[in-house]
Design an enzyme around this catalytic site. Structure first.
Site, PDB file in Angstrom:
ATOM      1  N   HIS A   1      56.706  93.205 -56.488  1.00  0.00           N
ATOM      2  CA  HIS A   1      56.440  91.462 -56.456  1.00  0.00           C
ATOM      3  C   HIS A   1      55.935  91.130 -57.914  1.00  0.00           C
ATOM      4  CE1 HIS A   1      55.580  87.452 -56.047  1.00  0.00           C
ATOM      5  NE2 HIS A   1      54.380  87.569 -55.956  1.00  0.00           N
TER       6      HIS A   1
ATOM      7  N   HIS B   1      48.956  89.037 -61.800  1.00  0.00           N
ATOM      8  CA  HIS B   1      48.724  87.791 -61.388  1.00  0.00           C
ATOM      9  C   HIS B   1      48.050  87.862 -60.074  1.00  0.00           C
ATOM     10  CE1 HIS B   1      52.528  87.939 -59.457  1.00  0.00           C
ATOM     11  NE2 HIS B   1      51.891  87.013 -58.383  1.00  0.00           N
ATOM     12  N   ASP B   2      48.437  88.860 -59.217  1.00  0.00           N
ATOM     13  CA  ASP B   2      47.483  89.019 -57.926  1.00  0.00           C
ATOM     14  C   ASP B   2      46.212  90.030 -57.747  1.00  0.00           C
ATOM     15  OD1 ASP B   2      48.981  87.162 -56.409  1.00  0.00           O
ATOM     16  OD2 ASP B   2      50.567  88.422 -55.778  1.00  0.00           O
TER      17      ASP B   2
ATOM     18  N   GLU C   1      42.920  88.237 -57.051  1.00  0.00           N
ATOM     19  CA  GLU C   1      42.886  87.464 -55.624  1.00  0.00           C
ATOM     20  C   GLU C   1      42.980  88.781 -54.641  1.00  0.00           C
ATOM     21  OE1 GLU C   1      45.992  84.841 -52.796  1.00  0.00           O
ATOM     22  OE2 GLU C   1      46.051  84.785 -55.062  1.00  0.00           O
ATOM     23  N   ASP C   2      43.910  89.984 -54.557  1.00  0.00           N
ATOM     24  CA  ASP C   2      44.221  90.858 -53.637  1.00  0.00           C
ATOM     25  C   ASP C   2      43.234  92.160 -53.626  1.00  0.00           C
ATOM     26  OD1 ASP C   2      45.738  89.213 -52.431  1.00  0.00           O
ATOM     27  OD2 ASP C   2      47.550  90.066 -53.278  1.00  0.00           O
TER      28      ASP C   2
ATOM     29  N   ASP D   1      56.573  82.903 -59.722  1.00  0.00           N
ATOM     30  CA  ASP D   1      56.028  83.575 -58.772  1.00  0.00           C
ATOM     31  C   ASP D   1      56.610  82.938 -57.459  1.00  0.00           C
ATOM     32  OD1 ASP D   1      54.170  84.821 -56.795  1.00  0.00           O
ATOM     33  OD2 ASP D   1      52.765  83.226 -56.838  1.00  0.00           O
TER      34      ASP D   1
END
Length: 762
Positions: A67, A92-93, A96-97, A159
């Site tokens: 992704h 970018h993630d 957050e993850d 995204d």
């Protein structure tokens, strides 16, 4: 067991190859771009993200790292962004993850990439109060960060585009939430930034997931009519090519086919069929100018030449050359009459203009190196972009307390079409289409807006609510004795005007609210009660007021008075009847006797509890229909594409998926959206209103009654017909079983002689 290990090893090798190939494709694309080659930094970001997401999979089953790679690929290939953006997309993630923090990203990759990643990371906690919308919160954070660095929103669009391309793996309720949010916010945002190709794809993908049958139907019709369009295009462009060749112009002529979403939108707005849409085909002339500084003149030269071949439509010349759109778009649009008797739009633009039309601001961003060696971006149209960012900052400085109001303020003002108006001194101002004289006053200055008493438009006196047109010259009239009126909020259009008026009114109403609170506290004391949220909720329900502040304001203004009946309601001694604001469109059973009165169906309203499975669709049958609230805003009937929405009382409302209210709900409260499906068996009737118009003649009413009663065997509730100067207009209230029957009625009515337009209202 060894075979199992071997299979795992094989799958692992295949996935490694898949990931490595995808990343290599990204590097190849980057190396072929015009940016400085920071391959080492991009590779470092990829390896970091790969390690951080190790072992994690998407719902589709593929490794999660695919992704971020895909998002980075879109940023590089489809937006033309550089290494800073590519690294941010890859990372970018991560925050957050995973367990990594923004500080970790800053230490490893620098403050700029960390700032962008932080802007892309979802937030927890709320600014909109108890009924907070996480989606609105996150969008606000994006905008806050975007006003410092536009790349935040660009990567977010990348995204979102990849999420839409891979939305098949999500359950239906999530599909509606994501598609609705995309259509309401991200597609207009892409359009506002000039990302035309991405905007079109986002719209089509949203349409595909929300209305799959309609999407397939239009796509099939486009395929079937392709040969006919090609013939029309070839015949229309042949003499144009001959003329351009004789002028020695280097050019390319392309056919632009209207997208399925645009066609469907026009069908809905104009109440026409696919076959009745005549602008599916447009023609683009893209030329290479002989002299770059004379490309506007060359556009007009081409226009003059082709208008000698075909007659041009006098009212459809659009000059975006001398006044480009604020997203940078430049072109000359002219509509010509073809030899086949069809109007065809021709868009004339240079190759440079075409690149900007497809890629937006990103197409003419230049890169330079700052003192710290980091990549910096700026645009040739920096002034226009900064004006837009300033508008965003104004909205953020005075945010609406309600999430949906906030999103509406963004949508109305940042994504509206534009008009050009002039000041008395001849200065040109860009305003959103639909704005009023009062909006213009607030645009100049808050003081002028709040003391505005009227305006002169083209030297004629007009009221504050007068809507401005492109080309108007506006002079604002003020008076020191004038003050802001609450009714102004009903006709102003821009976020700035709404925000300033609301701010002034809020300040004035706080005192009245305090008075109302004092009255309420004293009244409760007399009855040995204390002020609580629960009591405020009950009083709001009793007096049909939505917000606590509005209740206190009404008490302070003495618009409502409290009495013993209110106490009984609070203590539950009397049963409250259903609210007026909720119109349950209850179906009618088949017998003629019972068609005269509404018959409720079901076992009381469904209440959503903790164990409710939101992934399972709500099945609407004759037995369960009465368990759901059918709202006035769109009044769905069987056959409509629908969804459910869990309201503040945990009951489920049904909306059409295309309903404007539902679009706002999907964008603000997506976690409350449910999938819903009809399973009706033509046992119940639903009321429907059809509007008709046409050329008046003797016997038209007889023909209408003949089709409805004798041929279709429908029950007519009411017919209203008015005639004026040989033209009639009317409305028919009838009972139908479902959407298919409704469409059949419309088609039969269209065949009646002299009826020109038939459209379904509810």
């Amino acid at each position: 067991m060894p075979d199992l290990d071997k299979n795992d090893k094989t799958r692992e090798l295949e996935e490694d190859k898949l990931v490595n190939d995808a990343f290599q494709h990204l590097l190849d694309t980057y190396l072929n771009s015009r940016h400085r080659k920071k391959v080492d930094l991009i590779t470092k970001a990829f390896n970091f993200a790969r390690q951080a997401h190790k072992g994690v999979r998407r719902l589709s089953g593929e490794p999660y790292i695919m992704h971020p790679i895909s998002v980075a690929q879109i940023a590089c290939e489809e937006m033309g962004l550089g290494s800073t953006s590519i690294c941010s997309a890859l990372l970018h993630d991560v925050v957050e993850d995973t367990d990594y923090t923004v500080e970790d990203i800053s230490n490893i990759f620098g403050s700029k990439i960390a700032q962008i990643v932080d802007g892309l990371t979802k937030i927890s906690g709320g600014i909109f109060g108890e009924q907070a919308s996480g989606q609105a919160e996150n969008f606000k954070k994006l905008l806050l960060t975007m006003s410092d660095d536009i790349r935040v929103i660009l990567i977010k669009i990348c995204d979102r585009l990849h999420n839409m391309r891979t939305l098949d793996s999500q359950p239906h309720n999530k599909q509606y939430k994501i598609a609705g949010e995309t259509l309401y916010i991200y597609a207009p945002l892409a359009n506002r930034l000039g990302l035309n190709k991405i905007k079109t794809e986002l719209e089509n993908l949203s349409f595909k997931f929300e209305h799959p049958e309609e999407y397939d139907k239009i796509s099939r019709k486009l395929t079937l009519s392709e040969e006919q369009r090609k013939k029309l295009f070839d015949n229309f462009t042949a003499p144009i090519k001959k003329t351009l060749d004789s002028m020695g112009i280097t050019y390319e002529i392309k056919a632009r086919v209207k997208s399925p979403y645009s066609i469907w939108s026009k069908m809905q707005n104009k109440h026409v069929s696919f076959e009745e849409i005549y602008d599916i085909l447009a023609v683009r002339i893209i030329f290479t100018p002989k002299e770059r500084d004379k490309e506007i003149q060359e556009c007009f030269n081409i226009y003059v030449a082709i208008s000698k071949i075909y007659q041009s439509h006098p009212d459809r010349l659009r000059d975006w050359l001398n006044h480009p759109k604020t997203n940078g778009y430049q072109a000359l649009h002219v509509t010509l009459m073809s030899k086949q008797g069809r109007w065809i739009e021709v868009q004339i633009r240079s190759d440079h203009m075409d690149e900007i039309a497809e890629q937006g601001f990103a197409a003419h961003w230049k890169y330079k190196e700052g003192d710290n060696g980091e990549e910096t971006e700026f645009t040739e149209d920096e002034g226009e972009l900064n004006d837009w960012l300033r508008t965003i900052k104004e909205i953020l400085d005075d945010p609406q307390p309600d999430a949906m109001d906030f999103l509406d303020a963004i949508k109305l003002n940042l994504f509206a079409s534009e008009i050009f108006v002039f000041t008395p001194k001849g200065e040109i101002k860009t305003m959103p289409a639909g704005c009023t004289a009062l909006d213009f006053a607030f645009q100049i200055h808050t003081f002028i807006g709040s003391h505005c008493i009227g305006a002169k438009v083209n030297h004629k006196l007009v009221p504050l609510s007068h809507r401005l047109q492109s080309g108007d010259q506006v002079e604002i009239l003020t008076s020191k004795s004038q003050h802001v009126h609450p009714e102004w909020i009903n006709f102003v259009f821009t976020a700035k005007a709404k925000g300033k008026i609301q701010g002034i009114l809020r300040k004035e109403s706080r005192e009245i609210q305090k008075q109302g609170e004092t009255i309420l506290v004293e009244w409760l004391k007399k009855h040995d009660m204390e002020l609580t949220t629960s009591i405020l909720d009950k009083l709001c329900d009793i007096h049909e007021i939505q917000k606590h502040e509005n209740l206190l304001f009404a008490l302070g203004k003495k618009n409502i008075m409290l009495n013993d009946k209110d106490i009984d309601e609070i203590l539950g001694k009397t049963k409250k009847q259903s609210k007026k604001g909720w119109r349950k469109f209850v179906p009618f059973v088949k017998s003629q006797e019972e068609k005269e009165q509404a018959v409720p169906v079901g076992r009381g309203l469904l209440t959503v509890g903790k164990g409710f499975n939101k992934k399972v669709p709500c099945i609407i049958t004759e037995e369960t229909l009465g368990m759901y609230i059918i709202r006035d805003c769109c009044h769905p009937i069987p056959g409509d594409d629908i969804l459910g929405y869990i309201d503040n009382k945990n009951h489920v409302e049904l909306h059409k998926r295309k309903c404007p209210v539902a679009n706002r709900l999907k964008s603000s409260f997506g976690n409350r959206i449910l999938d819903a499906k009809w399973e009706m068996h033509n046992q119940l009737y639903f009321d429907a209103i059809i509007e008709i118009s046409g050329i008046d003649r003797k016997g038209i009413l007889h023909d209408l009654a003949d089709v409805l009663s004798d041929q279709l065997d429908l029950s007519i509730r009411k017919i209203t017909i008015t005639s004026n100067d040989g033209i009639f207009e009317g409305s028919l209230e009838i009972y139908v079983h479902d959407r298919t029957e409704m469409n059949s009625v419309i088609e039969r009515l269209k065949k009646i002689k002299d009826i020109q337009e038939v459209k379904h209202i509810i």
